[in-house]
Design a protein around this motif. Structure first.
Motif, PDB file in Angstrom:
ATOM      1  N   ARG A  46       0.827  -1.209   0.000  1.00  0.00           N
ATOM      2  CA  ARG A  46       0.000   0.000   0.000  1.00  0.00           C
ATOM      3  C   ARG A  46       0.864   1.262   0.000  1.00  0.00           C
ATOM      4  N   GLU A  47       1.989   1.215   0.699  1.00  0.00           N
ATOM      5  CA  GLU A  47       2.856   2.390   0.756  1.00  0.00           C
ATOM      6  C   GLU A  47       3.330   2.807  -0.630  1.00  0.00           C
ATOM      7  N   ALA A  48       3.567   1.809  -1.497  1.00  0.00           N
ATOM      8  CA  ALA A  48       4.052   2.118  -2.844  1.00  0.00           C
ATOM      9  C   ALA A  48       2.991   2.836  -3.662  1.00  0.00           C
ATOM     10  N   ILE A  49       1.737   2.374  -3.546  1.00  0.00           N
ATOM     11  CA  ILE A  49       0.651   3.045  -4.267  1.00  0.00           C
ATOM     12  C   ILE A  49       0.429   4.448  -3.712  1.00  0.00           C
ATOM     13  N   ASP A  50       0.429   4.575  -2.385  1.00  0.00           N
ATOM     14  CA  ASP A  50       0.226   5.898  -1.773  1.00  0.00           C
ATOM     15  C   ASP A  50       1.332   6.875  -2.159  1.00  0.00           C
ATOM     16  N   ALA A  51       2.561   6.363  -2.270  1.00  0.00           N
ATOM     17  CA  ALA A  51       3.703   7.247  -2.554  1.00  0.00           C
ATOM     18  C   ALA A  51       3.602   7.917  -3.909  1.00  0.00           C
ATOM     19  N   VAL A  52       2.920   7.296  -4.867  1.00  0.00           N
ATOM     20  CA  VAL A  52       2.810   7.871  -6.218  1.00  0.00           C
ATOM     21  C   VAL A  52       1.417   8.414  -6.502  1.00  0.00           C
ATOM     22  N   GLY A  53       0.534   8.402  -5.494  1.00  0.00           N
ATOM     23  CA  GLY A  53      -0.778   9.007  -5.675  1.00  0.00           C
ATOM     24  C   GLY A  53      -1.801   8.144  -6.378  1.00  0.00           C
ATOM     25  N   GLY A  54      -1.581   6.825  -6.419  1.00  0.00           N
ATOM     26  CA  GLY A  54      -2.560   5.927  -7.014  1.00  0.00           C
ATOM     27  C   GLY A  54      -2.535   5.953  -8.532  1.00  0.00           C
ATOM     28  N   TYR A  55      -3.590   5.405  -9.123  1.00  0.00           N
ATOM     29  CA  TYR A  55      -3.695   5.334 -10.578  1.00  0.00           C
ATOM     30  C   TYR A  55      -4.013   6.715 -11.148  1.00  0.00           C
ATOM     31  N   ASP A  56      -3.480   6.980 -12.322  1.00  0.00           N
ATOM     32  CA  ASP A  56      -3.759   8.231 -13.022  1.00  0.00           C
ATOM     33  C   ASP A  56      -5.129   8.118 -13.682  1.00  0.00           C
ATOM     34  N   ARG A  57      -6.094   8.902 -13.240  1.00  0.00           N
ATOM     35  CA  ARG A  57      -7.463   8.804 -13.744  1.00  0.00           C
ATOM     36  C   ARG A  57      -7.590   9.276 -15.183  1.00  0.00           C
ATOM     37  N   GLU A  58      -6.559   9.942 -15.702  1.00  0.00           N
ATOM     38  CA  GLU A  58      -6.604  10.412 -17.086  1.00  0.00           C
ATOM     39  C   GLU A  58      -6.137   9.342 -18.075  1.00  0.00           C
ATOM     40  N   ILE A  59      -5.529   8.269 -17.572  1.00  0.00           N
ATOM     41  CA  ILE A  59      -5.041   7.188 -18.438  1.00  0.00           C
ATOM     42  C   ILE A  59      -6.064   6.053 -18.385  1.00  0.00           C
ATOM     43  N   LEU A  60      -6.896   5.955 -19.435  1.00  0.00           N
ATOM     44  CA  LEU A  60      -8.009   5.027 -19.397  1.00  0.00           C
ATOM     45  C   LEU A  60      -7.641   3.610 -19.806  1.00  0.00           C
ATOM     46  N   ARG A  61      -6.509   3.422 -20.466  1.00  0.00           N
ATOM     47  CA  ARG A  61      -5.972   2.100 -20.789  1.00  0.00           C
ATOM     48  C   ARG A  61      -4.468   2.159 -20.545  1.00  0.00           C
ATOM     49  N   GLY A  62      -3.849   1.002 -20.281  1.00  0.00           N
ATOM     50  CA  GLY A  62      -2.413   1.002 -19.973  1.00  0.00           C
ATOM     51  C   GLY A  62      -2.118   1.560 -18.596  1.00  0.00           C
ATOM     52  N   GLU A  63      -3.156   1.585 -17.733  1.00  0.00           N
ATOM     53  CA  GLU A  63      -3.003   2.190 -16.412  1.00  0.00           C
ATOM     54  C   GLU A  63      -2.028   1.421 -15.529  1.00  0.00           C
TER      55      GLU A  63
END
Length: 352
Positions: free
Chosen positions: A173-190
């Motif tokens: 979880r720390e790794a996802i939190d450190a980068v702010g989660g998924y980029d909501r502007e990237i609809l494929r290749g996320e």
């Protein structure tokens, strides 16, 4: 990226976006509930505006088992749904799952062990595509072959090691939190994009062939073409955004489409006599000849085929994958992503 040591049997949150998955959802959830992992588990389903029975199935599963929790995903997009599910989850290990995928029973146990022993930020394994109909099996063969999707480690049986990305993934979880989660502007290749940002912060992404996931691909060539056009479009968006961070292989389908377009135009002009056959213009036919020869070689090297029908279906799969992806890539380079999803999944009644 500094990650503290994992405790024994850390609790695990599985996060799954759901949109029009009535033929797959229940089986996918049950493979999670049946994992041979002794730690605590929860499943958070991010429910998009499905037009089939997916949400009713999800409500039934949640009523049956308190470990299944539901959140709304009105945007319907995968990254938005994953972020909503992660935000609602409670545990230190995040396992990204799809409704059309089924985990092997030891997937979580082995993945968490590898995550801790390698001090990794994310661990992924092999995607093994499967099919119920002749067409879906042919599409699965394309997924499972380097002739279909190229050189990603998780499409084959490569050696364990540091990876560029991971299929689905078991995250700290720390790794996802450190980068702010998924980029909501990237609809494929996320997934690739998230793993790139994790790697840029010093996180390790690890591939292990010991981890296996069964994936049920699209069951028609029309759906496959729409999916791959969208995938190619959004890969072009990632090329525009990240440039040389993208592997060279992602440029190949677009170059193929350009080469075949030149060959087709030359063939027409030669046939109607605008260009003479006894000229240097015939060199423009080389891309088409080389591609057809390559498809012929691939069709006879891909395993698990029975007879001429299977080989014809395999050839159709490869051509659909390559040209749809390449056309989408060229579209994305010129126009960007827009609102191209490729997410619609027609229910496969053979699995309902």
């Amino acid at each position: 990226m500094h990650l503290p040591a994992l405790p024994p049997l850390p609790a695990v949150s599985y996060v799954m976006p759901v949109l029009n998955e009535e033929g797959f959802l229940e089986r996918a959830v049950r493979t999670i509930l049946d994992q041979d992992y002794a730690g605590e588990k929860e499943i958070v389903l991010a429910l998009g505006p499905s037009t089939d029975r997916s949400n009713a199935i999800a409500l039934s599963l949640a009523a049956e088992d308190g470990r299944v929790r539901l959140v709304e995903n009105p945007e319907r997009d995968i990254p938005a749904g994953l972020n909503r599910a992660i935000a609602a989850s409670r545990y230190p290990i995040i396992v990204r799952v799809d409704a059309h995928s089924e985990l092997t029973p030891d997937y979580t146990r082995l993945g968490v062990e590898i995550l801790g022993s390698r001090h990794a930020a994310n661990v992924g394994g092999i995607m093994r595509a499967a099919g119920a109909s002749d067409v879906q099996r042919a599409i699965a063969r394309g997924y499972n072959s380097p002739y279909g999707l190229g050189g990603g480690a998780y499409h084959g049986d490569g050696a364990a090691g540091e990876a560029e990305s991971a299929y689905l993934g078991i995250f700290r979880r720390e790794a996802i939190d450190a980068v702010g989660g998924y980029d909501r502007e990237i609809l494929r290749g996320e997934d690739w994009e998230l793993n790139l940002r994790i790697r840029r912060t010093g996180g390790l992404v690890w591939f292990s062939p010991a981890l296996g996931v069964t994936y049920w691909p699209r069951a028609s060539f029309a759906d496959l073409a729409r999916q791959f056009f969208a995938t190619g479009t959004w890969r072009a968006v990632l090329v525009r955004k990240y440039g040389r961070a993208n592997p060279w292989r992602f440029f190949a389908p677009g170059a193929l489409v350009l080469g075949l377009t030149a060959s087709t135009g030359a063939l027409v002009l030669l046939t109607i006599g605008v260009l003479p056959w006894a000229s240097a213009w015939t060199v423009l036919l080389v891309p088409m000849a080389a591609y057809l020869a390559g498809i012929g070689v691939a069709v006879f090297r891909i395993p698990d085929q029975r007879g001429i029908r299977d080989r014809l279906l395999t050839a159709t799969t490869l051509v659909t994958m390559h040209l749809s992806w390449g056309a989408g890539f060229l579209r994305g380079i010129v126009f960007g992503g827009g609102r191209i999803f490729g997410r619609g999944r027609v229910v496969d009644r053979s699995r309902v």
